[in-house]
Each structure stands twice: as structure tokens, then as C-alpha cells.
Motif scaffolding. Structure first.
Motif, PDB file in Angstrom:
ATOM      1  N   ARG A 106      -0.772 -12.894   5.193  1.00 39.83           N
ATOM      2  CA  ARG A 106      -1.055 -11.765   4.314  1.00 39.83           C
ATOM      3  C   ARG A 106      -1.692 -10.595   5.052  1.00 39.83           C
ATOM      4  O   ARG A 106      -2.802 -10.159   4.719  1.00 39.83           O
ATOM      5  CB  ARG A 106      -1.959 -12.210   3.156  1.00 39.83           C
ATOM      6  CG  ARG A 106      -1.369 -13.278   2.256  1.00 39.83           C
ATOM      7  CD  ARG A 106       0.002 -12.897   1.677  1.00 39.83           C
ATOM      8  NE  ARG A 106      -0.019 -11.676   0.909  1.00 39.83           N
ATOM      9  CZ  ARG A 106      -0.188 -11.642  -0.410  1.00 39.83           C
ATOM     10  NH1 ARG A 106      -0.357 -12.755  -1.091  1.00 39.83           N
ATOM     11  NH2 ARG A 106      -0.180 -10.494  -1.041  1.00 39.83           N
ATOM     12  N   PRO A 107      -0.999 -10.037   6.049  1.00 34.24           N
ATOM     13  CA  PRO A 107      -1.559  -8.867   6.726  1.00 34.24           C
ATOM     14  C   PRO A 107      -1.769  -7.701   5.765  1.00 34.24           C
ATOM     15  O   PRO A 107      -2.693  -6.900   5.937  1.00 34.24           O
ATOM     16  CB  PRO A 107      -0.510  -8.534   7.795  1.00 34.24           C
ATOM     17  CG  PRO A 107       0.752  -9.172   7.307  1.00 34.24           C
ATOM     18  CD  PRO A 107       0.317 -10.412   6.600  1.00 34.24           C
ATOM     19  N   ASP A 108      -0.908  -7.608   4.734  1.00 36.99           N
ATOM     20  CA  ASP A 108      -1.054  -6.538   3.751  1.00 36.99           C
ATOM     21  C   ASP A 108      -2.392  -6.630   3.018  1.00 36.99           C
ATOM     22  O   ASP A 108      -3.048  -5.613   2.766  1.00 36.99           O
ATOM     23  CB  ASP A 108       0.097  -6.598   2.737  1.00 36.99           C
ATOM     24  CG  ASP A 108       0.223  -7.968   2.061  1.00 36.99           C
ATOM     25  OD1 ASP A 108      -0.127  -9.001   2.684  1.00 36.99           O
ATOM     26  OD2 ASP A 108       0.676  -8.022   0.901  1.00 36.99           O
ATOM     27  N   SER A 109      -2.805  -7.843   2.712  1.00 37.88           N
ATOM     28  CA  SER A 109      -4.066  -8.018   1.996  1.00 37.88           C
ATOM     29  C   SER A 109      -5.269  -7.765   2.892  1.00 37.88           C
ATOM     30  O   SER A 109      -6.281  -7.214   2.440  1.00 37.88           O
ATOM     31  CB  SER A 109      -4.145  -9.433   1.413  1.00 37.88           C
ATOM     32  OG  SER A 109      -3.237  -9.589   0.342  1.00 37.88           O
ATOM     33  N   VAL A 110      -5.173  -8.160   4.154  1.00 41.33           N
ATOM     34  CA  VAL A 110      -6.283  -7.909   5.077  1.00 41.33           C
ATOM     35  C   VAL A 110      -6.489  -6.404   5.250  1.00 41.33           C
ATOM     36  O   VAL A 110      -7.616  -5.893   5.125  1.00 41.33           O
ATOM     37  CB  VAL A 110      -6.021  -8.580   6.442  1.00 41.33           C
ATOM     38  CG1 VAL A 110      -7.117  -8.195   7.438  1.00 41.33           C
ATOM     39  CG2 VAL A 110      -5.948 -10.094   6.290  1.00 41.33           C
ATOM     40  N   VAL A 111      -5.411  -5.676   5.503  1.00 42.82           N
ATOM     41  CA  VAL A 111      -5.505  -4.226   5.651  1.00 42.82           C
ATOM     42  C   VAL A 111      -5.956  -3.589   4.343  1.00 42.82           C
ATOM     43  O   VAL A 111      -6.825  -2.703   4.333  1.00 42.82           O
ATOM     44  CB  VAL A 111      -4.157  -3.646   6.112  1.00 42.82           C
ATOM     45  CG1 VAL A 111      -4.161  -2.121   6.024  1.00 42.82           C
ATOM     46  CG2 VAL A 111      -3.846  -4.090   7.538  1.00 42.82           C
TER      47      VAL A 111
ATOM     48  N   TRP B 131      -5.155  -5.656  16.398  1.00 45.93           N
ATOM     49  CA  TRP B 131      -4.291  -6.292  15.400  1.00 45.93           C
ATOM     50  C   TRP B 131      -4.115  -5.368  14.196  1.00 45.93           C
ATOM     51  O   TRP B 131      -3.001  -5.203  13.684  1.00 45.93           O
ATOM     52  CB  TRP B 131      -4.900  -7.621  14.949  1.00 45.93           C
ATOM     53  CG  TRP B 131      -4.058  -8.340  13.934  1.00 45.93           C
ATOM     54  CD1 TRP B 131      -3.069  -9.241  14.183  1.00 45.93           C
ATOM     55  CD2 TRP B 131      -4.109  -8.178  12.507  1.00 45.93           C
ATOM     56  NE1 TRP B 131      -2.490  -9.663  13.002  1.00 45.93           N
ATOM     57  CE2 TRP B 131      -3.113  -9.027  11.958  1.00 45.93           C
ATOM     58  CE3 TRP B 131      -4.891  -7.420  11.647  1.00 45.93           C
ATOM     59  CZ2 TRP B 131      -2.885  -9.122  10.590  1.00 45.93           C
ATOM     60  CZ3 TRP B 131      -4.670  -7.502  10.277  1.00 45.93           C
ATOM     61  CH2 TRP B 131      -3.672  -8.349   9.759  1.00 45.93           C
ATOM     62  N   LEU B 132      -5.188  -4.763  13.754  1.00 46.39           N
ATOM     63  CA  LEU B 132      -5.118  -3.874  12.600  1.00 46.39           C
ATOM     64  C   LEU B 132      -4.205  -2.683  12.868  1.00 46.39           C
ATOM     65  O   LEU B 132      -3.416  -2.287  12.002  1.00 46.39           O
ATOM     66  CB  LEU B 132      -6.525  -3.406  12.218  1.00 46.39           C
ATOM     67  CG  LEU B 132      -7.398  -4.463  11.541  1.00 46.39           C
ATOM     68  CD1 LEU B 132      -8.868  -4.061  11.569  1.00 46.39           C
ATOM     69  CD2 LEU B 132      -6.948  -4.697  10.096  1.00 46.39           C
TER      70      LEU B 132
ATOM     71  N   ASP C 196      -8.157   5.398   9.325  1.00 46.63           N
ATOM     72  CA  ASP C 196      -8.714   4.289   8.567  1.00 46.63           C
ATOM     73  C   ASP C 196      -9.985   3.755   9.220  1.00 46.63           C
ATOM     74  O   ASP C 196     -10.993   3.499   8.554  1.00 46.63           O
ATOM     75  CB  ASP C 196      -7.705   3.137   8.459  1.00 46.63           C
ATOM     76  CG  ASP C 196      -6.523   3.455   7.576  1.00 46.63           C
ATOM     77  OD1 ASP C 196      -6.733   3.981   6.472  1.00 46.63           O
ATOM     78  OD2 ASP C 196      -5.390   3.160   7.989  1.00 46.63           O
ATOM     79  N   ALA C 197      -9.920   3.570  10.539  1.00 43.15           N
ATOM     80  CA  ALA C 197     -11.066   3.024  11.260  1.00 43.15           C
ATOM     81  C   ALA C 197     -12.274   3.942  11.159  1.00 43.15           C
ATOM     82  O   ALA C 197     -13.406   3.493  10.939  1.00 43.15           O
ATOM     83  CB  ALA C 197     -10.692   2.778  12.720  1.00 43.15           C
ATOM     84  N   GLN C 198     -12.055   5.239  11.306  1.00 44.92           N
ATOM     85  CA  GLN C 198     -13.163   6.188  11.211  1.00 44.92           C
ATOM     86  C   GLN C 198     -13.732   6.225   9.805  1.00 44.92           C
ATOM     87  O   GLN C 198     -14.960   6.321   9.616  1.00 44.92           O
ATOM     88  CB  GLN C 198     -12.720   7.586  11.635  1.00 44.92           C
ATOM     89  CG  GLN C 198     -13.857   8.594  11.681  1.00 44.92           C
ATOM     90  CD  GLN C 198     -15.005   8.140  12.558  1.00 44.92           C
ATOM     91  OE1 GLN C 198     -14.800   7.758  13.720  1.00 44.92           O
ATOM     92  NE2 GLN C 198     -16.222   8.139  12.021  1.00 44.92           N
ATOM     93  N   ARG C 199     -12.874   6.122   8.800  1.00 40.74           N
ATOM     94  CA  ARG C 199     -13.342   6.096   7.416  1.00 40.74           C
ATOM     95  C   ARG C 199     -14.240   4.878   7.180  1.00 40.74           C
ATOM     96  O   ARG C 199     -15.273   4.970   6.512  1.00 40.74           O
ATOM     97  CB  ARG C 199     -12.147   6.088   6.470  1.00 40.74           C
ATOM     98  CG  ARG C 199     -12.531   6.218   5.000  1.00 40.74           C
ATOM     99  CD  ARG C 199     -11.305   6.242   4.116  1.00 40.74           C
ATOM    100  NE  ARG C 199     -10.523   7.455   4.297  1.00 40.74           N
ATOM    101  CZ  ARG C 199      -9.252   7.496   4.688  1.00 40.74           C
ATOM    102  NH1 ARG C 199      -8.602   6.367   4.943  1.00 40.74           N
ATOM    103  NH2 ARG C 199      -8.626   8.642   4.819  1.00 40.74           N
TER     104      ARG C 199
END
Length: 257
Positions: free
Chosen positions: A129-134, A236-237, A246-249
Motif C-alpha cells: 500500500r504505497p498509496d496509503s503510506v504517501v 522510497w517516498l 511534500d517533504a518541505q510541507r
């Protein structure tokens, strides 16, 4: 990290205070991790919403678990957004989807490397579930108040998502491992809660009680595998659409200025 004492949830803690990038720390009241929220009392709801400021709940349980347990008390709070992002493969019509999905992940883990079943089991969440992790990390980053991440025990699925989020903002691996291991302080109470629910009771006693303990080596190997394969969780992300914005947010949301 500080425990949040509630009447009807036992593995709840605020991750504020953990060391992060550039000498900063995780801000208090931004990221909460928890076990199941089904039994919250009115006092618990008031504490989480009015005192702590929870605005977003990230529910990592399977559809089968959510359906079996029914809506929890926070569902009735209009100001709280609920994001259901299962980390388990969704299949079949069985009552306990979670049990069968976990068994499937274990079988896959053994085939990949019999020496590293446990960390491969956690890695299976990312594969399935990569979609759920992201989605979970984006939900944390965009929560207007505190984001609360939970599954059933608040240990495995919650542990993986929280570890990914903390890694992005520069929390050292050993601090992530220590937070993961802290669940062990409440494991007896967690198992007692789960035994009281028909959804989880049979699964809890299918294995010896000590096998439910959080083992720090499991989280270390999980993070180590991400380092080896992707240069860390952020690598990975990035491969799964979680970009620099996304990371900065997420950093802005979780860390001190």
C-alpha cells in the motif's frame, strides 16, 4: 515524547520534543500516535479535540476492521477529518481481513529472506500500500491542527507510518527506534483492550504474548533496509510521488522554526 493519559485508549503519545533537522525538534501538539479509538469516553474526546487540538485522524486499519468495529466517538465530531488509509491488502469478504492479510505478508517475507522476516513484514506495508503510506504523510502535513495516526494496537502499522514521517524531518534512527520501543511500556494494557473486542480477540491469543512486544531490532532493520535500497525513507517516498514540496510541507508542519 509524552504520554497522553486517556480513560479508554492506552497507547497514546505526543511525539513533540524528538530531535529533528538542524538542531530543531518536533513541535508538541502536531503528531500524535495511538491505539484504537473505538472506546473513547466523552472526556477523552474533549481532551483530544479541545485540549490537544486534534483535527485529523489517520486510520490505518483495514476495511474489515473498520466495518467490524463501527464508527468511533470521534466520527461524530464535525471538526475532525477522518482519513481511512489501510496499510493492508484489501481482498475477500471474511470478517477478519486483517489476520489473513498479515499472514500473506509473513509468507512473502519468508520467501524474500528467511533471516529477516520481521523487517520484511514491515516492508510489506510499503510494497502492498504505497498509496496509503504517501497519503498518510500528506494528511499529517496538511492537518490544520494535530494529526493523530492510529491502527489497532498503535505499534506496527502506526509505527511504520510514524517512522517514515519522522525520518523525512530528520529525526535520527535511534530516536525513532526508541519511540517505537516505548509501546512496550503499555503492551499489557494494549493486549487487554484488544481482547475485549471480538474483532481482535482470537488473533491476540493465536501467538504467545511475548511475540506482541515491540522489538527494537525490527525497526532498526526496517530503516536499514530503506537506507540500503533507497538511500533512506525519503528516497522510497520520492519514488512513489512524495516530492520535495511534500517533504518541505511536512518539515514545516512538524518542526520548530
Amino acid at each position: 515524547m509524552r504520554w497522553i493519559e486517556l480513560q479508554n485508549a492506552v497507547n497514546v503519545r505526543d511525539l513533540g520534543g524528538l530531535p529533528a533537522d538542524n538542531g530543531t525538534r518536533i513541535r508538541t501538539g502536531q503528531l500524535i500516535r495511538s491505539d484504537n479509538l473505538q472506546d473513547l469516553s466523552p472526556t477523552d474526546v474533549t481532551r483530544l479535540v479541545d485540549e490537544i487540538g486534534v483535527t485529523t485522524v489517520v486510520d490505518l486499519r483495514s476495511t474489515g476492521e473498520v466495518d467490524a468495529e463501527g464508527p468511533g466517538p470521534l466520527k461524530a465530531v464535525a471538526s475532525v477529518e477522518h482519513r481511512h488509509l489501510s496499510l493492508l491488502p484489501e481482498f475477500g469478504e471474511m470478517t477478519d481481513v486483517a489476520k489473513d492479510a498479515l499472514a500473506l505478508n509473513r509468507e512473502r517475507a519468508i520467501k524474500r529472506d528467511p533471516r529477516n522476516v520481521a523487517d520484511a513484514f514491515y516492508y510489506g506495508y510499503l510494497e502492498d500500500r504505497p498509496d496509503s503510506v504517501v497519503g498518510a504523510l500528506r494528511a499529517i502535513a496538511t492537518a490544520p491542527g494535530a494529526a493523530l495516526v492510529h491502527c489497532a494496537a498503535g505499534k506496527d502499522r502506526t509505527g511504520v507510518v510514524v517512522a517514515m514521517a519522522l525520518s523525512v524531518v530528520g529525526v535520527p534512527a535511534e530516536a525513532i527506534v526508541a519511540d517505537y520501543e516505548a509501546t512496550g511500556e503499555r503492551i499489557v494494557q494494549i493486549l487487554d483492550r484488544l481482547r475485549s473486542s471480538p474483532t481482535y480477540a482470537a488473533d491476540i491469543d493465536n501467538v504467545p504474548a511475548h511475540e506482541h512486544d515491540p522489538r527494537p531490532d525490527i525497526m532498526r532493520r526496517f530503516l536499514g533496509r530503506l537506507d540500503a535500497d533507497f538511500g533512506g525513507p525519503l528516497g522510497w517516498l520520492h519514488e512513489h510521488g512524495f516530492d520535495k514540496v511534500d517533504a518541505q510541507r511536512l518539515r514545516t508542519k512538524l518542526t520548530e522554526e
